[in-house]
Write a protein that holds these residues in place. Structure first.
Motif, PDB file in Angstrom:
ATOM      1  N   ARG A 200       0.809  -1.233   0.000  1.00 21.88           N
ATOM      2  CA  ARG A 200       0.000   0.000   0.000  1.00 21.88           C
ATOM      3  C   ARG A 200       0.838   1.278   0.000  1.00 21.88           C
ATOM      4  O   ARG A 200       0.363   2.344   0.355  1.00 21.88           O
ATOM      5  N   GLU A 201       2.094   1.182  -0.363  1.00 20.24           N
ATOM      6  CA  GLU A 201       2.942   2.397  -0.485  1.00 20.24           C
ATOM      7  C   GLU A 201       3.582   2.392  -1.867  1.00 20.24           C
ATOM      8  O   GLU A 201       4.396   1.511  -2.180  1.00 20.24           O
ATOM      9  N   THR A 202       3.198   3.380  -2.680  1.00 16.05           N
ATOM     10  CA  THR A 202       3.694   3.420  -4.058  1.00 16.05           C
ATOM     11  C   THR A 202       4.353   4.768  -4.333  1.00 16.05           C
ATOM     12  O   THR A 202       3.733   5.813  -4.128  1.00 16.05           O
ATOM     13  N   TYR A 203       5.582   4.708  -4.783  1.00 12.97           N
ATOM     14  CA  TYR A 203       6.360   5.923  -5.026  1.00 12.97           C
ATOM     15  C   TYR A 203       6.844   5.938  -6.482  1.00 12.97           C
ATOM     16  O   TYR A 203       7.597   5.039  -6.890  1.00 12.97           O
ATOM     17  N   PRO A 204       6.427   6.942  -7.253  1.00 14.71           N
ATOM     18  CA  PRO A 204       6.898   7.021  -8.642  1.00 14.71           C
ATOM     19  C   PRO A 204       8.430   6.994  -8.763  1.00 14.71           C
ATOM     20  O   PRO A 204       8.960   6.381  -9.694  1.00 14.71           O
ATOM     21  N   VAL A 205       9.146   7.620  -7.823  1.00 16.29           N
ATOM     22  CA  VAL A 205      10.607   7.657  -7.935  1.00 16.29           C
ATOM     23  C   VAL A 205      11.195   6.246  -7.936  1.00 16.29           C
ATOM     24  O   VAL A 205      12.135   5.956  -8.689  1.00 16.29           O
TER      25      VAL A 205
END
Lengths: 393, 103
Positions: A200-205
Motif C-alpha cells: 500500500r505504499e507506491t512511489y513514482p521515484v
C-alpha cells in the motif's frame, strides 16, 4: 569666512562611521565572493571526470566496504529506515564504481570487483531483511509472484544492469535476467504501471529506478523493451507528473495512481537520474522542471527547494533536513541531473554547497564527506560521477 | 600596543581558535561517524554527542562561510585605524586640532 568647529568627538564619530562602512562592505564582499569560489574550486575537475578527484572518493567509499556495516552504523530510530540506509549505501556505491569504470576504462577490473562486492552485500540476508519484513516475503525468492518490491528490486536491478554493461558475462548476469523479466511482467500487468515499494505504499521515484534498470538492461544485454518504456513514460507524463510544475509526485495511491503527496524535489531529482538510463527526454524535462521551479542560488551557492512555490511541507527521510526551504538530499541528488544534462554552471554551484556543508576531509589517499557518513559518501559518489549521455559505454 | 594592532591581534586569535576547534571537531566526527545519526534524529542520540555535533555545525558555518568576510573586515578596520592614528600623530594631540577652515 567663519571658522567651523570640528571637535574631537565629531572627528571620532566620523572615523567610527567610516570604519563601520568600510568593514561592512569588506565583510559582504568576502561573504559574497570567497566561500562559493573556495568550496566550488574542485567542481570543474568533478564535472570533467578528473581521475584524481574520482579516485579519492572511490577509495573513500571502498574503505567503507572493508568493514561490514553493522546495525550500530545506522541508527535512524526505525529499523526499516536503518535497512534502507544499508541498502542505499551499497546500491549507490555500486553505481559510483560502475560509472567511474565506464569513464575510466583502466579502472574496469578493480571497480567491477568492487561492484560485485556491493552486489553481494545487497543480496545478503541482512540487507534484504527490511524489504522482507515489510512484505512478509523475500523479494528474490518470490520473483515468480506478483508482489511489488519496487525499491529493492528496482535499485538492485539498476546496479545489476550497470554491472552487465561493464561485463556481460559477470556472475550476476542470470539474476539480472530473472529480475528484469519479473519487473517487466509486473509493470505490464499493473493497471497503474507502477509497483509498490511496500504494501500500500507506491512511489513514482522507485518506479523510475525500475524503468531505468530495464532500459539499461536493454543496452547491456541487447534486449528490447522500448515499447514498454515508451508506454510507461507516456503514463508517467500523464498521471505522475504534476501539470502545473512538471515535477514528479512523491507518492501515489497504490490502487488507482492518484496523487497521495505533493510534487517534490527529492523524488524528481532522484527520479530523473534513474530515468536517464531509459528515457533521456523525460529525464531532461524533469531536470528542466527542477531547475525552473526549485533551483535557487544564494551567495554563489546552489540549493534546491523540496517543495515548489505554494506548497508547504516538512522534511522527512526522503528530503533530509530542510533549511530555508531547501532539501539536503534534494540538493545532493540534483548534482547528477546537472552533470547528465550538461549544466556546468549550476553543477559548480551545487558542488560548492555540498563541499561547504558536506565537510570533505582527505584521509591519506581517501576522501570522505564527514557530515554524510557511509551513505552520504556513496550517494555523492554516484551523483558526482553520473554520466553525461546516460552512461553510454 | 596601539589600538589598531590590538584589534587585529584579537581578530587573529578568534580566527585561529575557530580554525583549531574546527580542525579538532571535524576529525572527531570523522572518526566516530556521528553526524548521520544526528541527522536521523531521535532519542537514541546521546546529549553530549548531539551538543558536539551542533558545535561543529556552528563552527563550520563560521569557518566555511563567514571567515573570509571576518578576515577582510578586520584588515579593513586595522587599515582605517592605522590611517587615523597616523593622521592624528601628524596633527598633534587631539585637544590642539579643534578647528578647520570652512571652504
Amino acid at each position: 569666512m567663519i571658522p567651523r568647529v570640528v571637535g574631537p568627538n565629531r572627528r571620532r564619530w566620523k572615523r567610527i562611521l567610516a570604519r563601520q562602512l568600510i568593514c561592512g562592505a569588506l565583510f559582504l564582499a568576502g561573504l559574497w565572493t570567497v566561500p562559493s569560489w573556495w568550496w566550488g574550486r574542485t567542481a570543474g575537475a568533478w564535472y570533467d571526470g578528473d581521475e584524481t578527484e574520482q579516485g579519492k572518493l572511490s577509495r573513500g567509499v571502498a574503505a567503507w566496504l572493508e568493514a561490514p556495516l553493522d546495525g550500530g552504523r545506522f541508527r535512524t530510530g526505525d529499523p526499516t529506515f536503518d535497512g534502507e540506509w544499508f541498502f542505499g549505501t551499497y546500491m549507490m556505491a555500486a553505481m559510483g564504481f560502475g560509472q567511474t569504470a565506464l569513464e575510466h576504462p583502466a579502472w574496469r577490473a578493480r571497480h567491477g570487483a568492487l561492484m560485485d562486492r556491493c552486489i553481494d552485500r545487497l543480496l545478503s540476508p541482512e540487507v534484504r531483511r527490511f524489504d522482507r519484513e515489510s512484505w512478509g516475503a523475500d523479494a528474490i525468492e518470490s520473483l515468480d509472484g506478483d508482489g511489488g518490491h519496487a525499491a529493492y528490486l528496482g535499485y538492485l536491478n539498476l546496479a545489476l544492469s550497470l554491472r552487465r554493461l561493464l561485463d556481460p558475462g559477470n556472475k550476476h548476469a542470470a539474476l539480472n535476467d530473472r529480475i528484469t523479466a519479473a519487473l517487466v511482467r509486473r509493470i505490464g500487468k499493473s493497471p497503474t504501471m507502477l509497483l509498490s515499494t511496500y504494501p500500500r505504499e507506491t512511489y513514482p521515484v522507485d518506479n523510475c529506478a525500475v524503468i531505468g534498470s530495464i532500459g539499461l538492461y536493454d543496452r547491456a544485454a541487447g534486449a528490447d523493451h522500448a515499447a514498454l518504456i515508451r508506454r510507461w513514460s507516456g503514463r508517467c507524463r500523464e498521471r505522475y507528473v504534476d501539470l502545473g510544475t512538471g515535477l514528479l509526485y512523491q507518492a501515489v495511491d497504490a490502487r488507482d495512481g492518484t496523487p497521495a503527496d505533493k510534487p517534490r524535489g527529492s523524488g524528481t531529482a532522484f527520479g530523473l537520474y534513474f530515468l536517464s538510463f531509459a528515457d533521456p527526454a523525460l529525464s531532461r524535462d524533469l531536470y528542466a522542471a527542477t531547475k525552473r521551479e526549485l533551483a535557487t542560488t544564494l551567495l554563489g551557492f546552489g540549493a534546491v527547494r523540496e517543495y515548489p512555490a505554494g506548497c508547504v511541507g516538512l522534511g522527512d527521510i526522503d528530503s533530509g533536513p530542510i533549511v530555508l526551504g531547501c532539501g539536503l538530499s534534494t540538493t545532493g541528488f540534483s548534482i547528477a541531473g546537472a552533470r547528465i544534462h550538461g549544466d556546468r554552471p549550476y553543477f559548480r554551484r551545487l558542488v560548492a554547497t555540498v563541499c561547504c556543508f558536506g565537510a570533505p576531509l582527505e584521509k591519506g589517499d581517501r576522501l570522505h564527506f564527514v557530515t554524510g557518513g557511509p551513505l552520504g559518501d556513496a550517494i555523492l559518489f554516484a551523483m558526482l560521477t553520473a554520466q553525461p549521455g546516460a552512461a553510454r559505454p | 600596543m596601539t589600538r589598531s594592532k590590538r584589534s587585529l591581534v584579537s581578530s587573529a586569535v578568534v580566527v585561529a581558535a575557530a580554525l583549531v576547534v574546527h580542525f579538532l571537531l571535524i576529525r572527531w566526527l570523522a572518526e566516530r561517524n556521528v553526524v548521520e545519526t544526528i541527522f536521523a534524529g531521535g532519542s537514541h542520540v546521546p546529549r553530549g554527542t548531539a551538543a558536539l555535533a551542533l558545535a561543529f555545525m556552528v563552527v563550520r558555518l563560521f569557518t566555511a562561510l563567514l571567515l573570509p568576510g571576518v578576515v577582510l573586515s578586520a584588515l579593513g578596520a586595522w587599515a582605517v585605524e592605522r590611517w587615523a592614528e597616523k593622521r592624528d600623530a601628524a596633527k598633534g594631540p587631539p585637544g590642539d586640532a579643534g578647528t578647520s577652515p570652512n571652504s
